[in-house]
Design a protein around this motif. Sequence first.
Motif, short mmCIF file in Angstrom:
data_model
loop_
_atom_site.label_atom_id
_atom_site.label_comp_id
_atom_site.label_asym_id
_atom_site.label_seq_id
_atom_site.Cartn_x
_atom_site.Cartn_y
_atom_site.Cartn_z
N LYS A 1 0.83 -1.20 0.00
CA LYS A 1 0.00 0.00 0.00
C LYS A 1 0.87 1.25 0.00
CE LYS A 1 -3.86 -2.23 2.41
NZ LYS A 1 -4.73 -2.21 3.61
N HIS A 2 0.74 2.05 -1.07
CA HIS A 2 1.50 3.29 -1.18
C HIS A 2 0.69 4.49 -0.69
CE1 HIS A 2 4.64 1.82 -4.37
NE2 HIS A 2 4.43 0.95 -3.40
N ILE A 3 -0.60 4.52 -1.02
CA ILE A 3 -1.51 5.57 -0.58
C ILE A 3 -2.74 4.90 0.03
CG2 ILE A 3 -2.98 7.51 -1.29
CD1 ILE A 3 -0.02 8.15 -1.40
N ILE A 4 -3.18 5.40 1.20
CA ILE A 4 -4.24 4.73 1.93
C ILE A 4 -5.37 5.71 2.25
CG2 ILE A 4 -4.82 3.37 3.98
CD1 ILE A 4 -1.79 2.69 4.17
N ASP A 5 -6.49 5.58 1.56
CA ASP A 5 -7.74 6.26 1.89
C ASP A 5 -7.55 7.77 2.09
OD1 ASP A 5 -10.48 6.28 2.28
OD2 ASP A 5 -10.32 5.99 4.45
N VAL A 6 -7.05 8.45 1.08
CA VAL A 6 -6.80 9.89 1.16
C VAL A 6 -7.96 10.66 0.55
CG1 VAL A 6 -5.35 11.77 0.30
CG2 VAL A 6 -4.29 9.69 1.21
N SER A 7 -8.46 11.62 1.29
CA SER A 7 -9.48 12.55 0.79
C SER A 7 -8.99 13.98 1.01
CB SER A 7 -10.82 12.34 1.51
OG SER A 7 -11.38 11.07 1.20
N LEU A 8 -8.89 14.74 -0.07
CA LEU A 8 -8.44 16.13 -0.01
C LEU A 8 -9.24 16.95 -1.00
CD1 LEU A 8 -4.53 15.78 -0.02
CD2 LEU A 8 -5.93 16.45 1.93
N THR A 9 -9.47 18.21 -0.67
CA THR A 9 -10.08 19.15 -1.60
C THR A 9 -9.16 20.36 -1.72
OG1 THR A 9 -12.34 18.47 -1.02
CG2 THR A 9 -12.07 20.62 -2.07
N LEU A 10 -8.69 20.62 -2.96
CA LEU A 10 -7.74 21.70 -3.22
C LEU A 10 -8.41 22.73 -4.12
CD1 LEU A 10 -4.56 19.53 -4.00
CD2 LEU A 10 -5.51 20.19 -1.76
N ASP A 11 -8.47 23.97 -3.67
CA ASP A 11 -9.16 25.04 -4.40
C ASP A 11 -8.25 25.68 -5.45
OD1 ASP A 11 -11.49 24.72 -2.87
OD2 ASP A 11 -10.66 26.01 -1.29
N ARG A 12 -8.87 26.24 -6.47
CA ARG A 12 -8.10 26.98 -7.48
C ARG A 12 -7.44 28.21 -6.85
NH1 ARG A 12 -8.04 25.82 -12.60
NH2 ARG A 12 -9.52 24.30 -13.47
N GLY A 13 -6.23 28.50 -7.31
CA GLY A 13 -5.49 29.63 -6.77
C GLY A 13 -4.89 29.38 -5.41
N SER A 14 -4.94 28.12 -4.94
CA SER A 14 -4.45 27.82 -3.59
C SER A 14 -3.06 27.21 -3.62
CB SER A 14 -5.40 26.85 -2.89
OG SER A 14 -5.41 25.58 -3.53
N LEU A 15 -2.34 27.41 -2.53
CA LEU A 15 -1.05 26.78 -2.31
C LEU A 15 -1.24 25.66 -1.29
CD1 LEU A 15 2.05 26.45 -2.20
CD2 LEU A 15 2.08 28.36 -0.58
N ASN A 16 -0.84 24.46 -1.66
CA ASN A 16 -1.02 23.29 -0.80
C ASN A 16 0.31 22.56 -0.66
OD1 ASN A 16 -4.21 23.22 -0.87
ND2 ASN A 16 -3.50 23.51 -2.97
N VAL A 17 0.75 22.38 0.57
CA VAL A 17 2.03 21.75 0.85
C VAL A 17 1.79 20.31 1.31
CG1 VAL A 17 4.14 21.83 2.24
CG2 VAL A 17 3.02 23.97 1.52
#
Length: 360
Positions: free
Chosen positions: A15-31
């Motif tokens: 398992k490399h990625i496990i049950d990820v939920s994210l919401t990224l808005d336009r014009g946003s910076l996400n680290v």
Amino acid sequence: MLELQNVSRSVGGEKHIIDVSLTLDRGSLNVLLGPTLAGKTSLMRLMAGLDAPTSGRVVMDGKDVTGVPVRKRNVAMVYQQFINYPTLTVYENIASPMRIAGKSAAEIEAAVQKAAALMKLTPFLDRTPLNLSGGQQQRTALARALVKNAELVLLDEPLANLDYKLREELREELPKIFAETGAIFVYATTEPHEALLLGGRTATLSKGRVTQFGETPDVYRQPHDLLTARTFSDPPLNVMAFTKAGGRFTSSNGVVFEAAPSQAGLPDGRYLGGIRPHHLTVETGDTTGTVFPAMISLTEVTGSETYIHAEVGEDRIIALVHGVRRHETGETIRLSFDPASLLVFDEAGNAVAAPARHAA
């Protein structure tokens, strides 16, 4: 808007990625912040369409793009290990996405010159990548991503190969530039201080899971659990076991202090306390604060700061103090901290009391 909905990815049963939920808005910076092998690059590849999730959905502006390959998406991605076309000049490397998009010669010229100036590449536009330094090659890759005008910009530790001065300049400028385009900006790093400098929102990752996502200062100051606090601490977070009885905490090593107001309402019992290294102070005189003895195991001078590695009973701790401190191995010193700066977790590692905002 980019949405990851319960996304997981397994490769060969791992398992490399496990049950990820994210919401990224336009014009946003996400680290994306986490140690090596935390899953940052794997998550970016799912966002870009380079890999498909084993389960879950990737949604862009309300449209399911889970099975759409990267070549059919408007995505720009830059890795720490830069990729350039070796036979093309720097100018043509930067211009290549615009040529593919059918832009006019005037548009290409203006965009390339602007990006080259930002990346300090104007004197090198006629050179090929093999005649550039590693840092110049990385800046070429960044400039190419800049002119692509992509909807989603993914930068995977892109500044690691640059010199300190340019790295600091670009940390400040890049988010502003990409935000102006309305792009979704995702930046992966292993360095907590880089996440704090960039700002925006931060997702902390550990072993393929997102442990917390929110405004960067809030995730740093108010981690939901011990795992997130450790991910967002460099030097490593100091962790001690404490027992609370009445209004007082006592560690197994004899460190005793009165609970801060934010901690006073906690029920009596056993807790884990997290102390960030910069919250520890070396005491040289009499004080009425929370003071405890520690035996020096190592000191590291890094110019204007000193890392002090010490032992408190069976616990090993690190203090980050200003100035040059010279201590001999085996020497006993007195360390102190403000109880208001303490992160308090239950024995399962869940946060039960955050530090005062001024102490973070």
